[in-house]
Design a protein around this motif. Structure first.
Motif, PDB file in Angstrom:
ATOM      1  N   ALA A   1      -0.622  12.072  -0.117  1.00 37.98           N
ATOM      2  CA  ALA A   1       0.037  10.846  -0.579  1.00 37.98           C
ATOM      3  C   ALA A   1       1.218  11.182  -1.495  1.00 37.98           C
ATOM      4  O   ALA A   1       2.283  10.555  -1.414  1.00 37.98           O
TER       5      ALA A   1
ATOM      6  N   GLY B   1      -0.387   4.472   0.139  1.00 39.59           N
ATOM      7  CA  GLY B   1      -1.304   5.561   0.438  1.00 39.59           C
ATOM      8  C   GLY B   1      -0.665   6.582   1.355  1.00 39.59           C
ATOM      9  O   GLY B   1       0.238   7.309   0.961  1.00 39.59           O
TER      10      GLY B   1
ATOM     11  N   GLY C   1       0.806  -1.221   0.000  1.00 40.83           N
ATOM     12  CA  GLY C   1       0.000   0.000   0.000  1.00 40.83           C
ATOM     13  C   GLY C   1       0.833   1.262   0.000  1.00 40.83           C
ATOM     14  O   GLY C   1       1.632   1.479   0.905  1.00 40.83           O
TER      15      GLY C   1
ATOM     16  N   GLY D   1      -5.274  -0.568   3.161  1.00 41.60           N
ATOM     17  CA  GLY D   1      -6.603  -0.005   3.296  1.00 41.60           C
ATOM     18  C   GLY D   1      -7.585  -0.805   4.123  1.00 41.60           C
ATOM     19  O   GLY D   1      -7.301  -1.887   4.631  1.00 41.60           O
TER      20      GLY D   1
ATOM     21  N   GLU E   1       2.175  -1.604  -4.722  1.00 48.63           N
ATOM     22  CA  GLU E   1       0.935  -0.837  -4.848  1.00 48.63           C
ATOM     23  C   GLU E   1       0.170  -1.352  -6.067  1.00 48.63           C
ATOM     24  O   GLU E   1       0.725  -1.470  -7.158  1.00 48.63           O
TER      25      GLU E   1
ATOM     26  N   GLY F   1      -8.980  11.814  -4.319  1.00 48.83           N
ATOM     27  CA  GLY F   1      -9.221  11.857  -2.887  1.00 48.83           C
ATOM     28  C   GLY F   1      -9.803  13.184  -2.459  1.00 48.83           C
ATOM     29  O   GLY F   1      -9.512  14.222  -3.051  1.00 48.83           O
TER      30      GLY F   1
ATOM     31  N   ARG G   1      -6.390  14.247  -0.014  1.00 46.78           N
ATOM     32  CA  ARG G   1      -5.721  12.982   0.273  1.00 46.78           C
ATOM     33  C   ARG G   1      -4.660  12.664  -0.782  1.00 46.78           C
ATOM     34  O   ARG G   1      -3.553  12.214  -0.455  1.00 46.78           O
TER      35      ARG G   1
END
Length: 451
Positions: A139, A42, A40, A191, A63, A72, A135
């Motif tokens: 990131a 994120g 991930g 997530g 990812e 986001g 978001r």
């Protein structure tokens, strides 16, 4: 911290990293993890990678997306998470990508504000944070801060197909590219609905708490009459419409809804698992007569570059780690957007996990650090996840008189917090937030401790 001070801090890290890489290469097997795999890219994953890399560990991040996702909605960072960003030397970037939101205001059906809550530095008197950011932008900041480190490797369009083994010696995985690789530690940061967690933890370890609310987010073109406030309109029948600014000349739209009964809830739950077309049709049926700018928003759904339909649910795990696999961020403790703390928990949790790993002696097993990470952070996480029983129902009035009561309350509250002496009482207090543990490897003066 000034730019010059940040440069000095980074150079100190680089010198320490070179020394540690040599020392780590001499360690015997089955001790602390030298190569960490993170699932991930994120918020939590890149934050953890940055700190681990700066303690000499090699980090690989897989990812599933082909590239870093720029999508986001608005999120905010608070308290300890901001202090972690400061330690990373990224405050200038955090400010540069601010959404420009001036505050939160409740509006009537004509778009007129009746309860403004402007942002004031150092004062907790608004639903808008001092550090609002999209978001995708956060990131990106964290990814760019970690990607060029010699100890960090990103593999996009790659997932963990199978966790082959997870024991005291190592964790072995099969990647979607066909490679079978062995690591000292696997971090599930993929997530709320983590596939890694599903493979490594039995169902009874994961409790999904439904909050009875649905949220839909997307981006719409900005009009001249739009402003830089978070505008919240309370429609009847448990519907809420809001618009928020972003730094890109567009507007972030959101519908939220609380079903009245089990039958309605079932319809919305099924839609959350269906395709976009079914979700659009449901929104048009439910929000067509909601008022204010509902029709404008519904007319933009087909052209939206992003569209996210979400059932608001928490993740609560009975334990966060199993042998050499550990969960982080939403994978371990998704708090829901109702708390406004998802990103903050991800950033702070990553710092604590990296910090506890940095304390390991050369012959210590990582399980000690994983337990200390959970013992240190779980009480704060559980406090954040303890949402009052009347939330989110209180913000979704079903009838006109309930809406009048809520509007009267927020209008009065807006006037009260605007009083200077009340505002002074509302000043941010770090004592109310999680106090970051001190880790010698991450303090401003640096450390020569071998980790």
């Amino acid at each position: 911290r000034s730019s010059a001070a940040s440069d000095v801090y980074k150079r100190q890290y680089q010198r320490r990293v070179r020394d540690k890489i040599v020392l780590l290469s001499l360690l015997p097997p089955n001790t602390m993890p030298r190569h960490v795999l993170i699932s991930g890219a994120g918020i939590a994953g890149p934050t953890l990678a940055w700190f681990l890399a700066n303690t000499g560990r090699r980090v690989t991040i897989v990812e599933k997306s082909q590239h870093l996702l720029s999508q986001g909605q608005n999120i905010d960072l608070n308290g300890s998470a901001v202090r972690v960003i400061q330690k990373m030397g990224l405050m200038n970037e955090l400010r540069r990508f601010n959404t420009t939101e001036k505050g939160t205001q409740f509006i009537d059906a004509m778009g007129r504000s009746f309860a403004p809550f402007p942002v004031k530095k150092g004062v907790q008197a608004s639903f808008t944070s001092e550090f609002e950011i999209l978001r995708g932008d956060l990131a990106k900041i964290l990814y760019e801060a970690s990607r060029d480190h010699p100890n960090v490797k990103y593999l996009f369009d790659t997932t963990i197909k199978e966790v082959v083994s997870n024991n005291d010696d190592s964790v072995k995985v099969k990647l979607s590219n066909g490679n079978v690789e062995e690591f000292g530690l696997l971090v599930a940061a993929d997530g709320q609905w983590s596939k890694v967690r599903k493979q490594c933890f039995p169902p009874e370890c994961v409790n999904v708490v439904d909050k009875g609310m649905f949220a839909v987010y997307w981006t719409i073109p900005r009009l001249p009459e739009d402003n830089d406030w978070w505008n919240i309109y309370l429609a009847l029948r448990s519907r809420v419409i809001s618009l928020r600014p972003d730094p890109y000349g567009t507007i972030r739209a959101m519908f939220t809804y609380m079903p009245y009964n089990d039958t309605e809830n079932k319809v919305w739950q099924e839609a959350s698992k269906s395709g976009r077309q079914a979700q659009k049709e449901l929104l048009r049926r439910e929000f067509d007569d909601a008022g204010w700018q509902a029709q404008r928003l519904l007319d933009t759904i087909d052209q939206a570059p992003d569209f996210y339909f979400q059932s608001i649910q928490q993740i609560k795990m009975s334990k966060w780690s199993s042998s050499r696999v550990v969960c982080l961020g939403d994978t371990a403790y998704a708090p829901t957007p109702l708390t406004g703390m998802g990103a903050s928990l991800a950033v702070t949790g990553a710092y604590i996990l990296a910090g506890e790993l940095s304390k390991l002696d050369d012959n210590e097993h990582p399980s000690k650090a994983l337990k200390d990470y959970e013992n240190t952070f779980r009480p704060f996480v559980e406090d954040i996840q303890n949402i009052p029983f009347f939330v989110p129902a209180i913000a979704h009035p079903g009838t006109a008189w309930k809406r009048w009561l809520l509007q009267s309350f927020v209008a009065t509250l807006s006037k009260v917090v605007a009083i200077p002496w009340v505002a002074r009482l509302s000043r941010s207090n770090d004592a109310d937030d999680f106090q970051l543990p001190k880790y010698p490897s991450f303090d401003d003066k640096g450390s020569s401790k071998t980790i």
